[in-house]
Structures are given as C-alpha cells and as structure tokens.
Write a protein that holds these residues in place. Structure first.
Motif, PDB file in Angstrom:
ATOM      1  N   ILE A  51       3.524  -5.438  -7.965  1.00 24.87           N
ATOM      2  CA  ILE A  51       2.780  -5.454  -6.700  1.00 24.87           C
ATOM      3  C   ILE A  51       3.603  -4.799  -5.589  1.00 24.87           C
ATOM      4  CG2 ILE A  51       1.795  -6.994  -4.925  1.00 24.87           C
ATOM      5  CD1 ILE A  51       0.994  -8.909  -7.193  1.00 24.87           C
ATOM      6  N   ALA A  52       4.884  -5.074  -5.582  1.00 28.15           N
ATOM      7  CA  ALA A  52       5.768  -4.478  -4.574  1.00 28.15           C
ATOM      8  C   ALA A  52       5.841  -2.962  -4.725  1.00 28.15           C
ATOM      9  CB  ALA A  52       7.172  -5.080  -4.679  1.00 28.15           C
ATOM     10  N   ILE A  53       5.937  -2.493  -5.962  1.00 26.23           N
ATOM     11  CA  ILE A  53       6.067  -1.049  -6.192  1.00 26.23           C
ATOM     12  C   ILE A  53       4.782  -0.341  -5.771  1.00 26.23           C
ATOM     13  CG2 ILE A  53       6.326   0.743  -7.982  1.00 26.23           C
ATOM     14  CD1 ILE A  53       8.950  -0.710  -7.310  1.00 26.23           C
ATOM     15  N   LYS A  54       3.655  -0.937  -6.127  1.00 22.75           N
ATOM     16  CA  LYS A  54       2.377  -0.347  -5.741  1.00 22.75           C
ATOM     17  C   LYS A  54       2.272  -0.274  -4.211  1.00 22.75           C
ATOM     18  CE  LYS A  54      -2.524  -0.709  -6.607  1.00 22.75           C
ATOM     19  NZ  LYS A  54      -3.549  -1.752  -6.553  1.00 22.75           N
ATOM     20  N   ALA A  55       2.651  -1.349  -3.551  1.00 24.10           N
ATOM     21  CA  ALA A  55       2.588  -1.390  -2.087  1.00 24.10           C
ATOM     22  C   ALA A  55       3.525  -0.343  -1.492  1.00 24.10           C
ATOM     23  CB  ALA A  55       2.950  -2.779  -1.587  1.00 24.10           C
ATOM     24  N   SER A  56       4.708  -0.260  -2.058  1.00 28.04           N
ATOM     25  CA  SER A  56       5.713   0.642  -1.503  1.00 28.04           C
ATOM     26  C   SER A  56       5.299   2.101  -1.672  1.00 28.04           C
ATOM     27  CB  SER A  56       7.057   0.319  -2.152  1.00 28.04           C
ATOM     28  OG  SER A  56       7.713   1.436  -2.609  1.00 28.04           O
ATOM     29  N   ARG A  57       4.696   2.430  -2.817  1.00 27.87           N
ATOM     30  CA  ARG A  57       4.286   3.818  -3.047  1.00 27.87           C
ATOM     31  C   ARG A  57       3.045   4.208  -2.256  1.00 27.87           C
ATOM     32  NH1 ARG A  57       5.722   4.469  -9.531  1.00 27.87           N
ATOM     33  NH2 ARG A  57       7.948   4.048  -9.243  1.00 27.87           N
ATOM     34  N   SER A  58       2.321   3.206  -1.762  1.00 25.62           N
ATOM     35  CA  SER A  58       1.153   3.549  -0.942  1.00 25.62           C
ATOM     36  C   SER A  58       1.377   3.160   0.516  1.00 25.62           C
ATOM     37  CB  SER A  58      -0.101   2.886  -1.517  1.00 25.62           C
ATOM     38  OG  SER A  58       0.121   1.504  -1.676  1.00 25.62           O
ATOM     39  N   ASN A  59       2.647   2.936   0.861  1.00 23.93           N
ATOM     40  CA  ASN A  59       3.016   2.623   2.247  1.00 23.93           C
ATOM     41  C   ASN A  59       2.288   1.421   2.837  1.00 23.93           C
ATOM     42  OD1 ASN A  59       5.023   4.592   2.976  1.00 23.93           O
ATOM     43  ND2 ASN A  59       3.405   6.125   2.682  1.00 23.93           N
ATOM     44  N   GLN A  60       2.024   0.418   1.998  1.00 18.30           N
ATOM     45  CA  GLN A  60       1.379  -0.818   2.484  1.00 18.30           C
ATOM     46  C   GLN A  60       2.442  -1.904   2.582  1.00 18.30           C
ATOM     47  OE1 GLN A  60      -2.318  -0.778   2.663  1.00 18.30           O
ATOM     48  NE2 GLN A  60      -1.917   1.403   2.392  1.00 18.30           N
ATOM     49  N   THR A  61       3.389  -1.704   3.474  1.00 20.47           N
ATOM     50  CA  THR A  61       4.526  -2.620   3.469  1.00 20.47           C
ATOM     51  C   THR A  61       4.716  -3.381   4.774  1.00 20.47           C
ATOM     52  OG1 THR A  61       6.028  -0.868   4.149  1.00 20.47           O
ATOM     53  CG2 THR A  61       5.755  -1.198   1.773  1.00 20.47           C
ATOM     54  N   ASN A  62       3.743  -3.315   5.641  1.00 20.61           N
ATOM     55  CA  ASN A  62       3.861  -4.115   6.869  1.00 20.61           C
ATOM     56  C   ASN A  62       2.492  -4.645   7.281  1.00 20.61           C
ATOM     57  OD1 ASN A  62       4.943  -5.432   8.991  1.00 20.61           O
ATOM     58  ND2 ASN A  62       5.557  -3.621  10.155  1.00 20.61           N
ATOM     59  N   PRO A  63       2.052  -5.780   6.748  1.00 25.01           N
ATOM     60  CA  PRO A  63       2.805  -6.666   5.855  1.00 25.01           C
ATOM     61  C   PRO A  63       2.756  -6.211   4.401  1.00 25.01           C
ATOM     62  CG  PRO A  63       0.616  -7.579   6.214  1.00 25.01           C
ATOM     63  CD  PRO A  63       0.704  -6.327   7.066  1.00 25.01           C
ATOM     64  N   TRP A  64       3.743  -6.716   3.633  1.00 31.82           N
ATOM     65  CA  TRP A  64       3.688  -6.582   2.177  1.00 31.82           C
ATOM     66  C   TRP A  64       2.565  -7.474   1.664  1.00 31.82           C
ATOM     67  CZ3 TRP A  64       7.155  -3.676  -0.962  1.00 31.82           C
ATOM     68  CH2 TRP A  64       8.193  -3.045  -0.258  1.00 31.82           C
ATOM     69  N   PRO A  65       1.854  -7.084   0.603  1.00 29.28           N
ATOM     70  CA  PRO A  65       0.749  -7.906   0.100  1.00 29.28           C
ATOM     71  C   PRO A  65       1.227  -9.202  -0.556  1.00 29.28           C
ATOM     72  CG  PRO A  65       1.080  -5.975  -1.312  1.00 29.28           C
ATOM     73  CD  PRO A  65       1.991  -5.805  -0.129  1.00 29.28           C
ATOM     74  N   ASP A  66       0.363 -10.225  -0.503  1.00 24.03           N
ATOM     75  CA  ASP A  66       0.654 -11.464  -1.229  1.00 24.03           C
ATOM     76  C   ASP A  66       0.863 -11.149  -2.700  1.00 24.03           C
ATOM     77  OD1 ASP A  66       0.608 -13.118   0.952  1.00 24.03           O
ATOM     78  OD2 ASP A  66      -1.452 -13.790   0.660  1.00 24.03           O
ATOM     79  N   GLY A  67       1.833 -11.819  -3.295  1.00 19.71           N
ATOM     80  CA  GLY A  67       2.155 -11.568  -4.694  1.00 19.71           C
ATOM     81  C   GLY A  67       3.388 -10.686  -4.851  1.00 19.71           C
ATOM     82  N   THR A  68       3.764 -10.018  -3.752  1.00 23.68           N
ATOM     83  CA  THR A  68       5.003  -9.224  -3.767  1.00 23.68           C
ATOM     84  C   THR A  68       6.219 -10.104  -4.045  1.00 23.68           C
ATOM     85  OG1 THR A  68       4.202  -7.584  -2.158  1.00 23.68           O
ATOM     86  CG2 THR A  68       6.587  -7.891  -2.278  1.00 23.68           C
ATOM     87  N   ILE A  69       7.097  -9.640  -4.903  1.00 23.08           N
ATOM     88  CA  ILE A  69       8.454 -10.217  -4.959  1.00 23.08           C
ATOM     89  C   ILE A  69       9.449  -9.072  -4.801  1.00 23.08           C
ATOM     90  CG2 ILE A  69      10.085 -11.735  -6.141  1.00 23.08           C
ATOM     91  CD1 ILE A  69       7.924 -12.686  -7.997  1.00 23.08           C
ATOM     92  N   LEU A  70      10.382  -9.242  -3.873  1.00 18.82           N
ATOM     93  CA  LEU A  70      11.484  -8.289  -3.705  1.00 18.82           C
ATOM     94  C   LEU A  70      12.758  -8.956  -4.210  1.00 18.82           C
ATOM     95  CD1 LEU A  70      10.716  -7.042  -0.072  1.00 18.82           C
ATOM     96  CD2 LEU A  70      10.149  -5.904  -2.238  1.00 18.82           C
ATOM     97  N   GLY A  71      13.536  -8.215  -4.955  1.00 11.83           N
ATOM     98  CA  GLY A  71      14.790  -8.762  -5.470  1.00 11.83           C
ATOM     99  C   GLY A  71      15.955  -7.935  -4.981  1.00 11.83           C
ATOM    100  N   LYS A  72      17.049  -8.601  -4.658  1.00 10.88           N
ATOM    101  CA  LYS A  72      18.252  -7.851  -4.285  1.00 10.88           C
ATOM    102  C   LYS A  72      19.395  -8.328  -5.156  1.00 10.88           C
ATOM    103  CE  LYS A  72      20.726  -8.369  -0.506  1.00 10.88           C
ATOM    104  NZ  LYS A  72      21.157  -8.336   0.905  1.00 10.88           N
ATOM    105  N   LEU A  73      20.068  -7.394  -5.808  1.00 15.58           N
ATOM    106  CA  LEU A  73      21.188  -7.701  -6.694  1.00 15.58           C
ATOM    107  C   LEU A  73      22.447  -7.216  -6.022  1.00 15.58           C
ATOM    108  CD1 LEU A  73      19.316  -6.350  -9.815  1.00 15.58           C
ATOM    109  CD2 LEU A  73      19.373  -8.697  -8.940  1.00 15.58           C
ATOM    110  N   VAL A  74      23.464  -8.058  -5.998  1.00 14.48           N
ATOM    111  CA  VAL A  74      24.667  -7.760  -5.213  1.00 14.48           C
ATOM    112  C   VAL A  74      25.909  -7.831  -6.096  1.00 14.48           C
ATOM    113  CG1 VAL A  74      25.995  -8.423  -3.158  1.00 14.48           C
ATOM    114  CG2 VAL A  74      23.508  -8.778  -3.201  1.00 14.48           C
ATOM    115  N   TRP A  75      26.738  -6.806  -5.975  1.00 14.20           N
ATOM    116  CA  TRP A  75      28.001  -6.740  -6.703  1.00 14.20           C
ATOM    117  C   TRP A  75      29.141  -6.448  -5.727  1.00 14.20           C
ATOM    118  CZ3 TRP A  75      23.521  -4.319  -8.207  1.00 14.20           C
ATOM    119  CH2 TRP A  75      23.030  -4.588  -9.490  1.00 14.20           C
TER     120      TRP A  75
END
Ligand code: HEC
Ligand code: HEC
Lengths: 156, 156
Positions: A51-75
C-alpha cells in the motif's frame, strides 16, 4: 471497516505494549529511500508495504492511505573497506514501523501506530503506555507531512 | 545452457553497446544495502534480482551465482529539510547494473556484464566497445570479492 495488518504479522516476535506486531515480510518490502544520520553515525533504509509503495509511486502521500506501513531499518555506520570515503551499514541497531490507521490511532493525535524492535533479539521497545510519545515528539516537525520525514525517491 | 535475463528486459530503454538491457522490474527488487559516497556527495541504494537476494540471504556471494543482477541507483545528496544532520537522496543521477554470467562474460575477465543508464532519460552510457573498462578498473580492488564492493546487510 477495521483495517487489519494481520497478513503481515508473525507471532515469533513479541508484540509491543500496544499490541503492534512486527510485519513478518518486511525484508521483502520495496524501497522508499535511504538516509545517513551524520549526528549519530548510522545508516538507514526506509521500506514500505505494498500500500505504501502504491501510494508513493502515485504521489498520494499526504496523507498516506490507511493500511500503509513504513519501516525504517537502522545500522551503525562503517566505511567501505576498499573505498574509505563511502559510508555503509554495519551492525544492526533496530527496526521501526509506522502503521497508518486513522481510526484506530486517532487517540494519539497522529493516525499512526508507532513501534520499534531492538537489535537482533527484536526486543519490543518501551515499558509504559506512553511508549509512542518519544516517537511523536520527534516527528512533530513533520506534522504537516502526515508525520513523515522521508520523501520517497523517484525513479525513471 | 545459456543464461537469459530476458524476463527482466523491456525494449523501451535503449540497450547499451554490448546489447545489455535495463532490467524492467528493477524498481521492485529487494534491497541489498545502501551507501553514502562522501567524496562525490551522492546517496546510493543497492538492489538485487531474486537470484541475488537468495544468494545474499544464504551467504553464497563469493562467487555470486550465474543469473545474479545487482543494481545500484545513485542520487545527488541533500539534507533532510526538517533534520539537517540527516543526508538523503535528491536528484536522480544514474542506474548501474552488473549481470553475472561466467560464460558469456568470460572475455572481459570478470564474469560480469557492466552497464549504466544516465539520468531520467535513461541514456545508455559509453560510446565505444571498451565501455566496461572504466567499471572494471574501478572494481579491481574487490576482484577477490567477485568484483563486488557491497556487503549485503543482515537483518534479524
Ligand atoms: C531523535 C528523533 C527521532 C525519534 C525519537 C524518532 N524518530 Fe523516527 N525519524 C526521525 C528522523 C529524522 C527520520 C528521517 C529519516 C532518518 O534520517 O532517520 C525518521 C524516520 C522514521 C521513519 C521512516 C518514515 C519517516 O518518517 O521518514 C519511521 C518509520 C520512524 N521514523 C519511526 C519512528 C518510531 C516508531 C519512533 C519511536 C519508537 C521514532 N521514529 C522516533 C527522527 C526520530
Ligand atoms: C570511481 C570508481 C567506480 C567506477 C568508475 C565504477 N564503480 Fe561501481 N562501485 C564503486 C564503489 C566504491 C561501489 C561501492 C558502493 C558505493 O558506495 O557506491 C560500487 C558499487 C557498484 C555496484 C553495486 C555492487 C557493488 O559492487 O558494490 C554496481 C552494480 C556497480 N558499482 C556497477 C558499476 C558499473 C556498471 C560501472 C561502469 C559503468 C561502475 N560500477 C563504475 C566504484 C566505481
């Protein structure tokens, strides 16, 4: 209808205090961006569920749609042994996730659930019911961007 | 049998002089690592096709198996507007790919095909038949790592 993230969940890793679970397939998610925090010397990769990728590729990110999960991995950062001016990831620090459900997470004022799992042991972070307050405080400068810092990379 | 990368190809982007084509679905590939080249102020994300991901998760990366494609996406760096000590990607510069086929690419001495497409126009890079020589020269320090700099990130 209630949004469920169930298909992404596994029970092997302990949910956090709010009952949020680690998305099982996060390693297979597609990439949204990367960053280098020079202040605490860490490298980050930001991924999103479908859902996040679809939103991001169609510039629907403010707001992000319900169901979006964003993950951040840190090293922790290291220098590329054979190219010392390149900074690369080394020891894994933690994984953080933001779960968008504007109804379920209305009470915390953001419409997102917030969770972090620490280290390779994937220990849920936070030991009181205000565990998301530190996340939210730190993301307040980007309240007007639906609480999200990252601008998804654009690819041709 | 000859290895074919055909399922990953599209004809919309011009192949390079050696006939290598841009892998069509590279945006959907999973992540291998990221890096920040401080010497030329760029951010990079390294992705791999399914064969690469399988190899990377089972530590079969020296040599990488035939059929592997590694992709590197490069952007100019910027600072995160709301968090100035974080460095993030901005304008897209180029995409580079390494295609492993130890027979087909035996002649160049590396077992890899090398290709780069420039900018949003995805213009094939190089205008003579030695177009891969600059790639190979620069990757020679990591000849003992099957010509690959990047160490895949490990995730719990
Ligand atoms: C010290 C400040 C700070 C705290 C505390 C913080 N964040 Fe963030 N967060 C950031 C910044 C800055 C970014 C932008 C990317 C980067 O460079 O890390 C970010 C990015 C993220 C992202 C990627 C999407 C985006 O907003 O860019 C997620 C997911 C995330 N944080 C989750 C959390 C969670 C969950 C917590 C609490 C457990 C948390 N954060 C606490 C500063 C913070
Ligand atoms: C100026 C030196 C230099 C040149 C020229 C160069 N590379 Fe690289 N390449 C690197 C370095 C250093 C890395 C490690 C990751 C990073 O920080 O960019 C890398 C990484 C890569 C990767 C990711 C896999 C890996 O080895 O880490 C690919 C794919 C790649 N290069 C392809 C190419 C191709 C194709 C060309 C020529 C068209 C090329 N490179 C030319 C220095 C170079």
């Amino acid at each position: 209808p209630a949004i469920t993230f169930a298909t992404d969940n596994k029970v092997l890793v302990k949910p956090n205090l709010e009952g949020l679970t680690l998305p099982e397939k996060y390693k297979d998610w597609r990439v949204i961006s990367a960053s280098h925090r020079t202040d605490n010397k860490s490298m980050r990769i930001i991924l999103g569920n479908d859902i996040a990728i679809k939103a991001s590729r169609s510039n629907q990110t403010n707001p992000w749609p319900d169901g979006t999960i964003l993950g951040k991995l840190v090293w922790k950062q290291t220098t590329e042994k054979n190219w010392p001016t390149a900074i690369a990831p080394e020891e894994f620090i933690h994984a953080e996730f933001m779960y968008k459900d504007s109804n379920k997470f209305k009470a915390n004022g953001t419409g997102w659930g917030w969770a972090r799992w620490l280290g390779k042991e994937q220990k849920p972070y936070g030991d009181d019911n205000d565990l998301n307050q530190s996340c939210i405080a730190c993301h307040t400068p980007v309240k007007g961007r639906d609480w999200v810092y990252t601008t998804p990379v654009q690819l041709p």
